[in-house]
Motif scaffolding. Structure first.
Motif, PDB file in Angstrom:
ATOM      1  N   GLN A   1      60.223  -8.764  68.344  1.00 53.72           N
ATOM      2  CA  GLN A   1      59.298  -7.568  68.994  1.00 53.72           C
ATOM      3  C   GLN A   1      60.855  -6.255  68.130  1.00 53.72           C
ATOM      4  OE1 GLN A   1      56.723  -6.578  71.706  1.00 53.72           O
ATOM      5  NE2 GLN A   1      56.287  -8.248  72.121  1.00 53.72           N
ATOM      6  N   GLU A   2      61.636  -6.714  68.981  1.00 51.32           N
ATOM      7  CA  GLU A   2      62.842  -5.580  69.010  1.00 51.32           C
ATOM      8  C   GLU A   2      63.156  -5.299  67.288  1.00 51.32           C
ATOM      9  OE1 GLU A   2      66.544  -5.261  71.491  1.00 51.32           O
ATOM     10  OE2 GLU A   2      65.085  -5.806  72.437  1.00 51.32           O
TER      11      GLU A   2
ATOM     12  N   ARG B   1      53.608   4.298  71.128  1.00 53.86           N
ATOM     13  CA  ARG B   1      54.645   3.529  70.275  1.00 53.86           C
ATOM     14  C   ARG B   1      54.030   2.685  68.317  1.00 53.86           C
ATOM     15  NH1 ARG B   1      59.169   3.706  67.757  1.00 53.86           N
ATOM     16  NH2 ARG B   1      59.149   1.404  66.263  1.00 53.86           N
TER      17      ARG B   1
ATOM     18  N   ARG C   1      51.041  -5.005  63.873  1.00 51.66           N
ATOM     19  CA  ARG C   1      51.374  -4.464  63.249  1.00 51.66           C
ATOM     20  C   ARG C   1      50.264  -3.811  61.683  1.00 51.66           C
ATOM     21  NH1 ARG C   1      55.922  -1.204  63.791  1.00 51.66           N
ATOM     22  NH2 ARG C   1      56.252  -1.579  65.697  1.00 51.66           N
TER      23      ARG C   1
ATOM     24  N   LEU D   1      60.847  -5.354  64.654  1.00 45.87           N
ATOM     25  CA  LEU D   1      59.605  -4.141  64.875  1.00 45.87           C
ATOM     26  C   LEU D   1      60.527  -2.737  64.973  1.00 45.87           C
ATOM     27  CD1 LEU D   1      56.193  -5.936  66.381  1.00 45.87           C
ATOM     28  CD2 LEU D   1      56.964  -6.017  63.108  1.00 45.87           C
ATOM     29  N   ASP D   2      60.926  -2.435  65.617  1.00 44.11           N
ATOM     30  CA  ASP D   2      60.967  -1.017  66.024  1.00 44.11           C
ATOM     31  C   ASP D   2      62.427  -0.770  65.953  1.00 44.11           C
ATOM     32  OD1 ASP D   2      58.499  -1.001  67.672  1.00 44.11           O
ATOM     33  OD2 ASP D   2      59.326  -2.302  69.702  1.00 44.11           O
TER      34      ASP D   2
ATOM     35  N   HIS E   1      57.426  -4.801  75.474  1.00 44.84           N
ATOM     36  CA  HIS E   1      57.024  -6.725  75.080  1.00 44.84           C
ATOM     37  C   HIS E   1      56.004  -7.042  75.274  1.00 44.84           C
ATOM     38  CE1 HIS E   1      61.293  -6.231  73.477  1.00 44.84           C
ATOM     39  NE2 HIS E   1      60.640  -5.174  73.033  1.00 44.84           N
TER      40      HIS E   1
ATOM     41  N   ARG F   1      61.227 -14.061  70.806  1.00 48.26           N
ATOM     42  CA  ARG F   1      59.386 -13.072  70.644  1.00 48.26           C
ATOM     43  C   ARG F   1      60.489 -11.885  70.773  1.00 48.26           C
ATOM     44  NH1 ARG F   1      54.733 -17.398  71.719  1.00 48.26           N
ATOM     45  NH2 ARG F   1      56.540 -19.712  71.182  1.00 48.26           N
ATOM     46  N   SER F   2      61.366 -12.134  71.932  1.00 47.30           N
ATOM     47  CA  SER F   2      61.653 -10.235  72.571  1.00 47.30           C
ATOM     48  C   SER F   2      62.687  -9.891  71.512  1.00 47.30           C
ATOM     49  CB  SER F   2      62.479 -10.539  73.603  1.00 47.30           C
ATOM     50  OG  SER F   2      63.123  -9.449  74.067  1.00 47.30           O
TER      51      SER F   2
ATOM     52  N   TYR G   1      54.203 -16.874  65.863  1.00 45.60           N
ATOM     53  CA  TYR G   1      54.456 -16.010  66.465  1.00 45.60           C
ATOM     54  C   TYR G   1      54.581 -14.786  65.837  1.00 45.60           C
ATOM     55  CZ  TYR G   1      55.251 -12.462  70.486  1.00 45.60           C
ATOM     56  OH  TYR G   1      55.435 -11.488  71.161  1.00 45.60           O
TER      57      TYR G   1
END
Lengths: 171, 188
Positions: free
Chosen positions: B19-20, A128, B55, B22-23, A154, B15-16, B47
């Motif tokens: 993260q998503e 990734r 990243r 980011l993608d 994650h 937080r999840s 966070y």
């Protein structure tokens, strides 16, 4: 559609660095990474009648991933000593020598932290973060469902983040 | 609806979502919910900052290209070798040849184990031996040719032995009716 020689040459030219980079992140050893990358590319030639050119990128990375896991398993059986045969340092001359050395140092630091993670964490992170692969492609290569892949990614990111901070690597 | 979503969002969900993010882009509802959560949660904001820095740091890491010499070795072992066959092609290539070799050996063994005329043979006997030798060689060539009937499918499905049994090999002495075509070719 069978893969002819020209297509093979084009695919290798496109994918060789990606395959090598992946192996280097996974194994953190220059010689091993080189060997695994070569093996993957040669296997593509051997299986060229069965691999569709459009799927060759994923096929190569899956092959590289599996070869890396085999190599890691063999290492575990052989010795627990840390691996230190890293990529060659960049040339020290030239106007960008300082910046290049810094980037090389960063790569080594990140590589060392990656080695403290499990091979699964390392694989999802490298795919990734370094290879920029899509969720779908990663799920295909790793044989995971999309939901499982997201959870794995994650968690791997969290562990990686914590360890980078602990190692003082995060800028 | 957004307010409900935001109210339901707890830290691990936020937080999840970070993260998503980011993608790929979040849905409008997810984005609004996350923003609402971050307003009141310093821990998650921290966070998020670390995640962004992580990243950015990883994007700075240089790639490691495959060394040129290693690539040359790949070309040497693939395209420069003139079409190194895959494992299945290797099977297709060597199995029929091996089968033909076995047939040739059986034929030769049969011929050589037969009583041989003494050295002081008459010219007529020598002529007969020479004719037999020619016949053996011709049979061997025929065996190689017949072995080529083994198809790739036979090899892949491990049916080589069954196929070989189905191929008639004209060996004088082993078969009651020798192959007339071969005989015709030998007869003056």
């Amino acid at each position: 559609m069978a893969m002819d020689q020209d297509t093979f040459v084009r695919l290798v030219t496109e994918q060789k660095d990606r395959v090598h980079n992946y192996a280097l992140w996974m194994l953190h050893d220059r010689d091993d990474a080189c060997e695994i990358a070569q093996e993957s590319l040669m296997r593509l030639w051997q299986h060229r009648t069965r691999v569709h050119p459009a799927a060759a990128g994923s096929w190569l990375l899956r092959t590289t991933h599996n070869l890396c896991l085999d190599r890691l398993r063999r290492r575990q059986g052989r010795s627990n000593s840390p691996v230190a045969n890293l990529a060659a340092r960049p040339a020290e001359d030239g106007p960008d020598a300082g910046q290049a050395a810094e980037r090389h140092e960063l790569r080594e630091q990140v590589g060392r932290v990656l080695q403290t993670l499990s091979s699964r964490d390392r694989a999802v992170l490298v795919m990734r973060e370094f290879e920029g692969m899509s969720y779908d492609e990663m799920a295909d290569v790793l044989g995971l469902r999309l939901s499982a892949l997201k959870v794995a990614l994650h968690r791997a990111r969290d562990r990686f983040r914590e360890r980078l901070i602990r190692a003082g690597v995060t800028p | 609806m957004t307010q409900d979503y935001a109210a339901a969002l707890v830290c691990h969900q936020a937080r999840s979502l970070m993260q998503e993010a980011l993608d790929g882009p979040l849905s409008p509802a997810e984005r609004r919910g996350l923003e609402a959560h971050l307003v009141g949660c310093e821990s998650c904001r921290s966070y998020g900052r670390e995640l962004s820095k992580l990243r950015a740091a990883l994007w700075e890491v240089p790639a490691a290209p495959l060394p040129r010499q290693a690539l040359e070795q790949v070309w040497d072992k693939t395209i420069r070798r003139g079409g190194a066959p895959g494992w299945h092609r290797q099977l297709i290539t060597w199995k029929p040849i091996a089968a033909a070799a076995v047939i040739v050996l059986v034929v030769l063994w049969h011929q050589l184990s037969a009583p041989v005329a003494p050295p002081a043979a008459s010219p007529a006997e020598l002529e007969r031996l020479a004719a037999d030798t020619r016949l053996v060689l011709q049979i061997a060539c025929e065996a190689v040719s017949l072995a080529q009937r083994i198809t790739a499918q036979d090899v892949l499905q491990d049916r080589v032995n069954a196929t070989l049994k189905g191929i008639p090999i004209p060996v004088p002495g082993l078969h009651p009716t020798p192959n007339k075509e071969i005989r015709r070719g030998l007869d003056p």
